[in-house]
Design a protein around this motif. Structure first.
Motif, PDB file in Angstrom:
ATOM      1  N   ARG A  14       4.301  46.692 -40.283  1.00 39.86           N
ATOM      2  CA  ARG A  14       4.414  45.285 -40.639  1.00 39.86           C
ATOM      3  C   ARG A  14       4.630  44.431 -39.382  1.00 39.86           C
ATOM      4  O   ARG A  14       3.999  43.382 -39.224  1.00 39.86           O
ATOM      5  N   ARG A  25       0.392  37.046 -44.430  1.00 43.86           N
ATOM      6  CA  ARG A  25       1.294  37.025 -45.580  1.00 43.86           C
ATOM      7  C   ARG A  25       0.751  37.972 -46.642  1.00 43.86           C
ATOM      8  O   ARG A  25      -0.372  38.442 -46.550  1.00 43.86           O
ATOM      9  N   ASN A  26       1.566  38.240 -47.625  1.00 43.41           N
ATOM     10  CA  ASN A  26       1.195  39.183 -48.697  1.00 43.41           C
ATOM     11  C   ASN A  26       0.760  40.526 -48.106  1.00 43.41           C
ATOM     12  O   ASN A  26      -0.267  41.083 -48.502  1.00 43.41           O
ATOM     13  N   ILE A  27       1.531  41.043 -47.175  1.00 43.29           N
ATOM     14  CA  ILE A  27       1.196  42.299 -46.494  1.00 43.29           C
ATOM     15  C   ILE A  27       1.520  43.469 -47.415  1.00 43.29           C
ATOM     16  O   ILE A  27       2.653  43.617 -47.866  1.00 43.29           O
ATOM     17  N   VAL A  28       0.492  44.270 -47.690  1.00 45.01           N
ATOM     18  CA  VAL A  28       0.645  45.465 -48.523  1.00 45.01           C
ATOM     19  C   VAL A  28       0.284  46.667 -47.659  1.00 45.01           C
ATOM     20  O   VAL A  28      -0.812  46.732 -47.104  1.00 45.01           O
ATOM     21  N   GLU A  43      -3.404  45.752 -46.218  1.00 41.50           N
ATOM     22  CA  GLU A  43      -4.129  44.570 -46.682  1.00 41.50           C
ATOM     23  C   GLU A  43      -3.211  43.365 -46.534  1.00 41.50           C
ATOM     24  O   GLU A  43      -2.016  43.451 -46.802  1.00 41.50           O
ATOM     25  N   PHE A  44      -3.768  42.239 -46.087  1.00 40.91           N
ATOM     26  CA  PHE A  44      -3.013  41.003 -45.985  1.00 40.91           C
ATOM     27  C   PHE A  44      -3.975  39.834 -45.898  1.00 40.91           C
ATOM     28  O   PHE A  44      -5.184  40.033 -45.741  1.00 40.91           O
ATOM     29  N   THR A  46      -4.509  35.735 -44.222  1.00 45.12           N
ATOM     30  CA  THR A  46      -4.097  34.696 -43.276  1.00 45.12           C
ATOM     31  C   THR A  46      -4.682  33.386 -43.784  1.00 45.12           C
ATOM     32  O   THR A  46      -5.320  33.358 -44.842  1.00 45.12           O
ATOM     33  N   LYS A  50      -9.093  37.300 -45.418  1.00 42.99           N
ATOM     34  CA  LYS A  50      -8.418  38.454 -46.003  1.00 42.99           C
ATOM     35  C   LYS A  50      -8.759  39.641 -45.107  1.00 42.99           C
ATOM     36  O   LYS A  50      -9.912  39.805 -44.709  1.00 42.99           O
TER      37      LYS A  50
END
Length: 70
Positions: A14, A25-28, A43-44, A46, A50
């Motif tokens: 991360r 954001r929304n970092i998986v 996956e994330f 900006t 994507k």
């Protein structure tokens, strides 16, 4: 992209993502296994795209990146 060892933690990954993409954001982060090799599937999003990436679990290096622009 992979290794038989896991040195980097998901939190390390991360931080590496945020260094490369400060607005991520929304970092998986998922651990993927192919045979004896393991890598991180990340996956994330900006402001501009994507991102889907494979990251090395030892070095944290991006092994593969796919960017889908908005």
């Amino acid at each position: 992209a992979g290794s038989t060892m896991m040195v980097k933690t998901p939190e390390d990954i991360r931080q590496i993502v945020l260094e490369a993409y400060p607005d991520a954001r929304n970092i998986v982060i998922k651990t993927e296994k192919e045979g004896n090799n393991v890598h991180y599937d990340v996956e994330f999003i900006t402001a501009r795209y994507k991102v889907e990436a494979d990251m090395n679990p030892v070095t944290g290096a991006f092994a593969k990146r796919e960017l889908e622009y908005f």
